[in-house]
Design an enzyme around this catalytic site. Structure first.
Site, short mmCIF file in Angstrom:
data_model
loop_
_atom_site.label_atom_id
_atom_site.label_comp_id
_atom_site.label_asym_id
_atom_site.label_seq_id
_atom_site.Cartn_x
_atom_site.Cartn_y
_atom_site.Cartn_z
N CYS A 14 13.00 10.80 7.20
CA CYS A 14 13.03 10.27 8.57
C CYS A 14 14.44 10.41 9.11
CB CYS A 14 12.57 8.83 8.59
SG CYS A 14 13.55 7.80 7.50
N GLU A 16 9.19 1.29 11.25
CA GLU A 16 10.19 2.35 11.00
C GLU A 16 9.45 3.66 11.16
OE1 GLU A 16 13.27 1.86 10.47
OE2 GLU A 16 13.45 -0.18 9.73
N SER A 50 -1.47 7.39 0.09
CA SER A 50 -2.57 7.73 -0.83
C SER A 50 -2.17 8.80 -1.83
CB SER A 50 -3.76 8.24 -0.03
OG SER A 50 -3.96 7.41 1.06
N LYS A 79 0.85 -1.20 0.00
CA LYS A 79 0.00 0.00 0.00
C LYS A 79 0.88 1.24 0.00
CE LYS A 79 -2.67 3.02 2.79
NZ LYS A 79 -1.90 4.14 2.24
N GLU A 128 9.23 15.86 16.08
CA GLU A 128 9.92 15.67 14.80
C GLU A 128 9.59 16.86 13.90
OE1 GLU A 128 8.33 12.48 12.24
OE2 GLU A 128 10.38 12.17 11.52
#
Ligand code: NAD
Length: 476
Positions: A278, A244, A174, A171, A379
């Site tokens: 990340c 992750e 989107s 997946k 973050e």
């Protein structure tokens, strides 16, 4: 209109629903895609379970050969795939080319491991018996991917899974399905059997993958809150999970560092992909004597990063991926400034007609960001960097570890003992010493603390797509 890939079908959603994918630089519709749901995931999982029967039984060297051929076919299409990625994600063409190339290379790297599965012979007390530990593929694996590196992060899951003999329901995020479809289609065209990798689209398909009884392992790259939800839902089906998640990587620069090399690595580490990575330099701690010269070099580098439509040759930084994402980074910067931080570079949106329809933002560097500011505790998923002066390594390590996250980390120093201390004390899944923060195929990559667990890359990732089974042979 794009379609999902389920076995040999190129299919719309069972519901018939669709949604639009838009270009973050212009707001234009790039394509319309199926809005899949539970019914589509069920079809994909059934197809993957069927394909597992033959794919897992194939001679491993034959599997390796198929994967190498498929990867070569995909790599021949990098120039076709890169602009698709730029249109849907926003990143520059150069960044898209690198990423598309990495997809094919990753498939080839794990293909080399397909026929190198080893087990163990174990002596048992009864000498008419002996034990073996064998490794088998797990079955159908679910791969759930975010939008920042749609191809790299898909390959990190798909490549070790299929090399080990598993099949996949994949997946994409989107908002970035199109380049992923193009890559998987190129693998299939290059000889990957239909059904080994199936692609479902739409926001609802993630939860449906995690909940599907035929899917035995879930690999997610995404935010920490999503990781928590996925882990809880996966627990209902006792599924294996690799998570992750988010990060806030500290970088420590000591006075004896090579400042030119450090500035280059920090600039790439913070501004590559418009800061939406990340693994990225997200908190910078600089020793006193290095501070002023390093800031000068960093500002010079930031000033060369011209924001622009990723398809334009002179753009050095694409837009942010979504309006919400940009608003979040702007709010984090505003919070720092409201608390007294000083903007050393950027801090706003670039001006001009070319920027009006996209989610553009300036590369930003801030100093005097007070303790407790959002930029230190959360973050920052965009091109904004808080910098702080430190007295010594002790202070640097204390501040670096004062975070809920533990993904990457780095140190720049000419002192081996300081480097060694950082390696042993930094709480992170990866530490770079005097080196650019990039993940290597050869090294296991994954986080600690709230950055998740499990590994991608390396032999370790491959082994995590196998299960050990003990065997006793009697009557010998
Ligand atoms: P996100 O968590 O919103 O979404 C990631 C993926 O999970 C998407 O495909 C999404 O549709 C799906 N998803 C969302 N909710 C789900 C649910 N309840 N069940 C199943 N699937 C679900 O993340 P994002 O905004 O797309 O990506 C940015 C985040 O990803 C950042 O936090 C970033 O640090 C993290 N990230 C981590 C790594 C890493 O390797 N550690 C790499 C890249 C990005």
């Amino acid at each position: 209109m794009a379609t999902m890939i389920i076995e040999s079908e190129r299919t719309k959603a069972a519901s018939g629903k669709t949604y639009e994918v838009r270009n973050p630089a212009t707001g234009e519709v790039v394509d319309e895609v199926p809005f899949g749901d539970v019914a589509d995931v069920d079809r994909a999982a059934q197809a993957a379970a069927k394909a597992f029967i033959t794919w897992s039984k194939l001679a491993p060297n034959k599997r390796a050969e198929i994967l190498h051929k498929a990867a070569r076919n995909m790599l021949a299409k990098v120039e076709e795939i890169a602009p698709i990625l730029t249109r849907e994600q926003g990143k520059t063409l150069l960044e898209s080319r690198i990423e598309a190339q990495r997809f094919g290379e990753n498939i080839a790297w794990f293909a080399d491991l397909a026929d190198k599965v080893h087990g163990e012979h174990v002596a048992l007390p009864d000498t008419t018996t002996y034990g073996l530990v064998v490794r088998r593929p797990i079955g159908v694996c679910g791969a759930i991917v975010p939008w920042n590196f749609p191809l790299t992060l898909a390959a990190n899951k798909v490549a070790p899974a299929i090399a080990a003999g598993n099949t996949v329901v994949l997946k994409p995020a989107s908002t970035t399905p199109l380049s992923t479809l193009a890559c998987i289609e190129a693998l299939i065209e290059g000889g990957l059997p239909e059904g080994v990798v199936n692609v479902v689209l739409g926001p609802a398909t993630g939860d449906a993958i995690v909940g599907h009884p035929l899917i035995r392992k879930i690999a997610l790259t995404g935010s920490t809150p999503t990781g928590r939800k996925v882990m809880a839902r996966a627990a209902e089906g006792l599924k294996k999970v690799t998570l992750e998640l988010g990060g806030s990587d500290p970088c420590i620069v000591l006075d004896d560092a090579d400042l030119e090399a450090a500035a280059r690595a920090i600039s790439v580490g913070r501004f590559f992909n418009c800061g939406q990575a990340c693994l990225a330099v997200k908190r910078l701690y600089v020793q006193e004597a290095a501070y002023a010269p390093l800031m000068e070099k960093l500002i010079a580098r930031a000033s060369k990063l011209k924001p622009g439509n990723g398809l334009d040759k002179d753009s050095r930084m694409g837009p942010m991926h979504t309006e919400t994402q940009r608003a979040e980074v702007e709010a984090q910067v505003k919070d720092a400034v409201d608390r007294g931080a000083k903007v050393l570079y950027g801090g706003g949106r670039p001006k001009g007609a070319e920027y009006e329809k996209g989610w553009f933002i300036e590369p930003t560097i801030l100093e005097n960001v007070p303790d407790g500011a959002r930029m230190w505790t959360e973050e920052v998923f965009g091109p904004a960097l808080p910098v702080r002066k430190i007295k010594d390594l002790d202070e640097g390590l204390r501040l670096a570890n004062d975070s809920q996250f533990g993904l990457g980390s780095s140190i720049w120093t000419g002192n081996m003992a300081a480097a060694h201390r950082a390696v042993s004390e930094l709480e992170a899944g990866y530490t770079w010493v005097n080196a650019l923060q990039i993940a290597h195929d050869e090294l296991p990559f994954g986080g600690t603390k709230q950055s998740g667990f499990g590994k991608e890359h390396g032999v370790e990732a491959f082994l995590q797509y196998t299960e050990e089974k003990s065997v006793v042979y009697g009557g010998v």
